[in-house]
Design a protein around this motif. Structure first.
Motif, PDB file in Angstrom:
ATOM      1  N   ARG A 261       0.839  -1.213   0.000  1.00  0.00           N
ATOM      2  CA  ARG A 261       0.000   0.000   0.000  1.00  0.00           C
ATOM      3  C   ARG A 261       0.868   1.254   0.000  1.00  0.00           C
ATOM      4  NH1 ARG A 261      -5.050   0.381   0.186  1.00  0.00           N
ATOM      5  NH2 ARG A 261      -6.022  -1.613  -0.197  1.00  0.00           N
ATOM      6  N   PHE A 262       1.916   1.247   0.831  1.00  0.00           N
ATOM      7  CA  PHE A 262       2.794   2.422   0.854  1.00  0.00           C
ATOM      8  C   PHE A 262       3.533   2.574  -0.475  1.00  0.00           C
ATOM      9  CE2 PHE A 262       2.486   2.300   5.586  1.00  0.00           C
ATOM     10  CZ  PHE A 262       2.061   3.618   5.744  1.00  0.00           C
ATOM     11  N   ALA A 263       3.944   1.454  -1.071  1.00  0.00           N
ATOM     12  CA  ALA A 263       4.662   1.542  -2.348  1.00  0.00           C
ATOM     13  C   ALA A 263       3.743   2.100  -3.433  1.00  0.00           C
ATOM     14  CB  ALA A 263       5.191   0.165  -2.745  1.00  0.00           C
ATOM     15  N   ALA A 264       2.466   1.664  -3.409  1.00  0.00           N
ATOM     16  CA  ALA A 264       1.528   2.155  -4.425  1.00  0.00           C
ATOM     17  C   ALA A 264       1.357   3.670  -4.301  1.00  0.00           C
ATOM     18  CB  ALA A 264       0.178   1.453  -4.262  1.00  0.00           C
ATOM     19  N   ALA A 265       1.402   4.165  -3.057  1.00  0.00           N
ATOM     20  CA  ALA A 265       1.209   5.608  -2.852  1.00  0.00           C
ATOM     21  C   ALA A 265       2.471   6.409  -3.151  1.00  0.00           C
ATOM     22  CB  ALA A 265       0.748   5.876  -1.419  1.00  0.00           C
ATOM     23  N   TYR A 266       3.629   5.848  -2.836  1.00  0.00           N
ATOM     24  CA  TYR A 266       4.824   6.698  -2.814  1.00  0.00           C
ATOM     25  C   TYR A 266       5.994   6.241  -3.673  1.00  0.00           C
ATOM     26  CZ  TYR A 266       2.268   8.692   1.105  1.00  0.00           C
ATOM     27  OH  TYR A 266       1.300   9.271   1.883  1.00  0.00           O
ATOM     28  N   SER A 267       5.875   5.162  -4.439  1.00  0.00           N
ATOM     29  CA  SER A 267       7.049   4.819  -5.245  1.00  0.00           C
ATOM     30  C   SER A 267       7.202   5.886  -6.326  1.00  0.00           C
ATOM     31  CB  SER A 267       6.964   3.413  -5.831  1.00  0.00           C
ATOM     32  OG  SER A 267       5.807   3.302  -6.585  1.00  0.00           O
ATOM     33  N   GLY A 268       8.411   6.318  -6.527  1.00  0.00           N
ATOM     34  CA  GLY A 268       8.672   7.403  -7.474  1.00  0.00           C
ATOM     35  C   GLY A 268       8.410   8.778  -6.881  1.00  0.00           C
ATOM     36  N   ARG A 269       8.095   8.847  -5.582  1.00  0.00           N
ATOM     37  CA  ARG A 269       7.876  10.156  -4.930  1.00  0.00           C
ATOM     38  C   ARG A 269       9.059  10.411  -3.999  1.00  0.00           C
ATOM     39  NH1 ARG A 269       2.655  11.425  -6.462  1.00  0.00           N
ATOM     40  NH2 ARG A 269       3.508  13.523  -6.469  1.00  0.00           N
ATOM     41  N   PRO A 270      10.021  11.223  -4.438  1.00  0.00           N
ATOM     42  CA  PRO A 270      11.296  11.331  -3.711  1.00  0.00           C
ATOM     43  C   PRO A 270      11.198  11.979  -2.340  1.00  0.00           C
ATOM     44  CG  PRO A 270      11.233  12.851  -5.575  1.00  0.00           C
ATOM     45  CD  PRO A 270      10.022  11.994  -5.683  1.00  0.00           C
ATOM     46  N   PHE A 271      10.094  12.680  -2.061  1.00  0.00           N
ATOM     47  CA  PHE A 271      10.036  13.362  -0.770  1.00  0.00           C
ATOM     48  C   PHE A 271       9.293  12.565   0.303  1.00  0.00           C
ATOM     49  CE2 PHE A 271      10.511  17.276  -3.551  1.00  0.00           C
ATOM     50  CZ  PHE A 271      11.886  17.319  -3.361  1.00  0.00           C
ATOM     51  N   VAL A 272       8.881  11.346  -0.025  1.00  0.00           N
ATOM     52  CA  VAL A 272       8.337  10.472   1.025  1.00  0.00           C
ATOM     53  C   VAL A 272       9.116   9.168   0.988  1.00  0.00           C
ATOM     54  CG1 VAL A 272       6.329   9.292   1.972  1.00  0.00           C
ATOM     55  CG2 VAL A 272       6.026  11.481   0.805  1.00  0.00           C
ATOM     56  N   LYS A 273       9.845   8.920   2.058  1.00  0.00           N
ATOM     57  CA  LYS A 273      10.633   7.694   2.127  1.00  0.00           C
ATOM     58  C   LYS A 273       9.913   6.710   3.061  1.00  0.00           C
ATOM     59  CE  LYS A 273      15.060   5.888   3.500  1.00  0.00           C
ATOM     60  NZ  LYS A 273      16.468   6.022   3.458  1.00  0.00           N
ATOM     61  N   PRO A 290      13.562  18.205   2.974  1.00  0.00           N
ATOM     62  CA  PRO A 290      12.168  18.329   2.527  1.00  0.00           C
ATOM     63  C   PRO A 290      11.419  16.995   2.564  1.00  0.00           C
ATOM     64  CG  PRO A 290      13.633  18.229   0.629  1.00  0.00           C
ATOM     65  CD  PRO A 290      14.517  18.135   1.846  1.00  0.00           C
ATOM     66  N   ARG A 291      11.980  15.988   3.214  1.00  0.00           N
ATOM     67  CA  ARG A 291      11.405  14.638   3.149  1.00  0.00           C
ATOM     68  C   ARG A 291      10.572  14.285   4.376  1.00  0.00           C
ATOM     69  NH1 ARG A 291      16.406  13.771   1.430  1.00  0.00           N
ATOM     70  NH2 ARG A 291      17.069  13.044   3.471  1.00  0.00           N
ATOM     71  N   ALA A 292       9.586  13.410   4.130  1.00  0.00           N
ATOM     72  CA  ALA A 292       8.877  12.740   5.219  1.00  0.00           C
ATOM     73  C   ALA A 292       9.381  11.300   5.263  1.00  0.00           C
ATOM     74  CB  ALA A 292       7.380  12.738   4.945  1.00  0.00           C
ATOM     75  N   HIS A 293       9.560  10.767   6.450  1.00  0.00           N
ATOM     76  CA  HIS A 293       9.853   9.345   6.598  1.00  0.00           C
ATOM     77  C   HIS A 293       8.650   8.677   7.267  1.00  0.00           C
ATOM     78  CE1 HIS A 293      14.558   9.406   6.386  1.00  0.00           C
ATOM     79  NE2 HIS A 293      13.980   9.960   5.330  1.00  0.00           N
ATOM     80  N   VAL A 294       8.272   7.519   6.731  1.00  0.00           N
ATOM     81  CA  VAL A 294       7.118   6.802   7.278  1.00  0.00           C
ATOM     82  C   VAL A 294       7.522   5.353   7.539  1.00  0.00           C
ATOM     83  CG1 VAL A 294       4.735   6.087   6.829  1.00  0.00           C
ATOM     84  CG2 VAL A 294       5.561   8.241   5.898  1.00  0.00           C
ATOM     85  N   GLY A 295       7.111   4.827   8.683  1.00  0.00           N
ATOM     86  CA  GLY A 295       7.394   3.422   8.994  1.00  0.00           C
ATOM     87  C   GLY A 295       6.256   2.837   9.813  1.00  0.00           C
ATOM     88  N   TRP A 296       6.243   1.533   9.981  1.00  0.00           N
ATOM     89  CA  TRP A 296       5.178   0.915  10.761  1.00  0.00           C
ATOM     90  C   TRP A 296       5.696  -0.335  11.459  1.00  0.00           C
ATOM     91  CZ3 TRP A 296       6.073  -0.142   5.744  1.00  0.00           C
ATOM     92  CH2 TRP A 296       6.110  -1.486   5.374  1.00  0.00           C
ATOM     93  N   LYS A 297       4.970  -0.740  12.500  1.00  0.00           N
ATOM     94  CA  LYS A 297       5.253  -1.993  13.200  1.00  0.00           C
ATOM     95  C   LYS A 297       3.912  -2.678  13.413  1.00  0.00           C
ATOM     96  CE  LYS A 297       7.649  -4.712  16.051  1.00  0.00           C
ATOM     97  NZ  LYS A 297       8.007  -5.953  15.451  1.00  0.00           N
ATOM     98  N   LEU A 298       3.763  -3.862  12.816  1.00  0.00           N
ATOM     99  CA  LEU A 298       2.535  -4.638  13.050  1.00  0.00           C
ATOM    100  C   LEU A 298       2.582  -5.207  14.455  1.00  0.00           C
ATOM    101  CD1 LEU A 298       1.822  -6.835   9.877  1.00  0.00           C
ATOM    102  CD2 LEU A 298       0.548  -4.847  10.714  1.00  0.00           C
ATOM    103  N   LEU A 299       1.443  -5.211  15.134  1.00  0.00           N
ATOM    104  CA  LEU A 299       1.402  -5.771  16.487  1.00  0.00           C
ATOM    105  C   LEU A 299       0.963  -7.230  16.400  1.00  0.00           C
ATOM    106  CD1 LEU A 299      -0.077  -2.628  18.272  1.00  0.00           C
ATOM    107  CD2 LEU A 299       2.296  -3.421  18.199  1.00  0.00           C
ATOM    108  N   PRO A 300       1.279  -8.034  17.413  1.00  0.00           N
ATOM    109  CA  PRO A 300       0.957  -9.466  17.350  1.00  0.00           C
ATOM    110  C   PRO A 300      -0.518  -9.681  16.979  1.00  0.00           C
ATOM    111  CG  PRO A 300       2.293  -9.005  19.274  1.00  0.00           C
ATOM    112  CD  PRO A 300       1.993  -7.678  18.642  1.00  0.00           C
ATOM    113  N   GLY A 301      -0.760 -10.620  16.074  1.00  0.00           N
ATOM    114  CA  GLY A 301      -2.130 -10.899  15.617  1.00  0.00           C
ATOM    115  C   GLY A 301      -2.415 -10.281  14.262  1.00  0.00           C
ATOM    116  N   GLY A 302      -1.651  -9.248  13.879  1.00  0.00           N
ATOM    117  CA  GLY A 302      -1.792  -8.649  12.540  1.00  0.00           C
ATOM    118  C   GLY A 302      -3.046  -7.829  12.323  1.00  0.00           C
ATOM    119  N   ARG A 303      -3.787  -7.526  13.400  1.00  0.00           N
ATOM    120  CA  ARG A 303      -4.997  -6.702  13.238  1.00  0.00           C
ATOM    121  C   ARG A 303      -4.738  -5.248  13.617  1.00  0.00           C
ATOM    122  NH1 ARG A 303     -10.018  -9.540  13.049  1.00  0.00           N
ATOM    123  NH2 ARG A 303     -10.950  -7.469  12.875  1.00  0.00           N
TER     124      ARG A 303
END
Ligand SMILES: NC(=O)c1ccc[n+]([C@@H]2O[C@H](COP(=O)([O-])OP(=O)(O)OC[C@H]3O[C@@H](n4cnc5c(N)ncnc54)[C@H](OP(=O)(O)O)[C@@H]3O)[C@@H](O)[C@H]2O)c1
Length: 338
Positions: A261-273, A290-303
């Motif tokens: 989902r993140f790749a679909a939104a931001y691949s080829g967009r140099p200011f969002v890593k 000028p960049r935003a960095h975005v990351g995530w951590k799934l919690l146990p159970g994946g919900r």
């Protein structure tokens, strides 16, 4: 060359815009303005670090002086009420406006008295203003007369959340906790923002009544009564916003699905890593960029997951996003000048 004027040019976000525009290969600074009663600032004193580059000095604002500079566009880095009054007059004079304030971000004029403390003087422009979260804008930016640059907190939160909206559980609450450096409040001299009051401390503020909340609800498509909790915090650093967002998904998700989902939104967009699964952003990697960095951590159970984003509030949260938008309005690649 695009002739650009900046109003609020000696303020925190305006000065960052001037720094970017002064080095922009397709921009000529047409005029720089401060408050009408102000003293003005010499260009070389505004940006001693831009040795060798020249630009106009910041002078007290006068509408005639701005218009006679024949700018193609003006960046307004001014208080909300000032932008709300000034933008319509500049548009009438044929000047495109990129407004860094909140004056044109909300589409519903009825929200302005409660959240901004004034009745909107130009409600007819709220439908025309393009909400300039650049990576989520399409062709509407090209040639736009009026761009409402997003707020700093909303930029950090929306970049992290929008790619996931379609898979969030509609019946679960969203919790957002954001911490901002003190420059987010502008250069006002108030005891509450002084070194002794802030250094070594950390606090939540404006819970339930921060004006960026209706903006985020609007852009996430959430109703006023939807369970969305936004808690801003004041962090004793000069720059940067880190947002920590607690989400629940409709079903079980994998890291690969989130990454997609993140790749679909931001691949080829140099200011969002987008960081790899489980890696979370830090302020030090984005401050001064000028960049935003975005990351995530799934919690146990994946919900459920924690999504984190980091930006420089004065750049991606204000000035650099304004320049991205300026580029797109004038048909340039959004990376021009960086
Ligand atoms: N700080 C952030 O992180 C951030 C991020 C996104 C959006 N914003 C928004 O951007 C706008 C500027 O914020 P800021 O933090 O850069 O504020 P700031 O540091 O306080 O600067 C405000 C600027 O506006 C000028 N000004 C005030 N009244 C004016 C008037 N009547 N006519 C012309 N110029 C006037 C001031 O002139 P003088 O220099 O002469 O005082 C100053 O240069 C605000 O609407 C803010 O909400 C800020």
């Amino acid at each position: 060359m695009i002739r650009v004027s900046v109003v609020g040019a000696a303020g925190y976000s305006g000065a960052e815009a001037v720094r970017l525009l002064a080095r922009h290969p397709h921009v000529e600074l047409a005029g720089l303005f401060g408050s009408p009663g102000g003293k003005g600032v010499l260009f070389r004193e505004l940006h001693p670090d831009l040795a060798g580059l020249d630009g106009p000095d910041v002078i007290p604002f006068a509408e005639g002086a701005l218009v006679s500079g024949r700018p193609d566009a003006a960046i307004l880095a001014t208080p909300n009420e000032v932008s709300a009054e000034l933008a319509p007059r500049l548009l009438e004079a044929g000047v495109r406006v990129i407004d860094v304030s909140g004056a044109f971000r909300l589409r519903d004029a009825a929200l302005y008295p409660a959240w901004y403390g004034f009745a909107h003087p130009a409600p007819e422009l709220l439908g025309e203003a393009v909400y300039g979260l650049t990576e989520w804008c399409g062709e509407e930016l090209a040639g736009a007369r009026l761009v409402a640059n997003p707020g700093c907190y909303p930029t950090s939160v929306l970049l992290a959340l929008k790619p996931l909206v379609a898979i969030l559980a509609a019946d679960q609450p969203l919790f957002v906790s954001s911490a901002s450096g003190v420059s987010g409040a502008g250069k006002k001299a108030e005891l509450a923002y002084s070194f002794c009051e802030l250094s070594g401390s950390y606090k939540a503020y404006a819970v339930g009544n921060h004006r960026h909340e209706p903006e985020m609800r609007q852009e996430l498509g959430l109703a006023a009564e939807a369970a969305f909790t936004f808690v801003p915090h004041l962090l004793p650093v000069v720059r940067g916003i880190l947002s920590t967002i607690h989400v629940s998904f409709e079903g079980t998700v994998s890291d690969a699905a989130v990454a997609e989902r993140f790749a679909a939104a931001y691949s080829g967009r140099p200011f969002v890593k987008v960081l790899s699964a489980g890696r979370l952003p830090e302020l030090r990697d984005v401050v001064g960029t000028p960049r935003a960095h975005v990351g995530w951590k799934l919690l146990p159970g994946g919900r459920r997951a924690v999504v984190v984003s980091a930006i420089d509030n004065l750049l991606k949260g204000a000035a650099s996003q304004a320049v991205q938008n300026l580029n797109r309005v004038f048909g340039l690649p959004e990376t021009e000048g960086f």
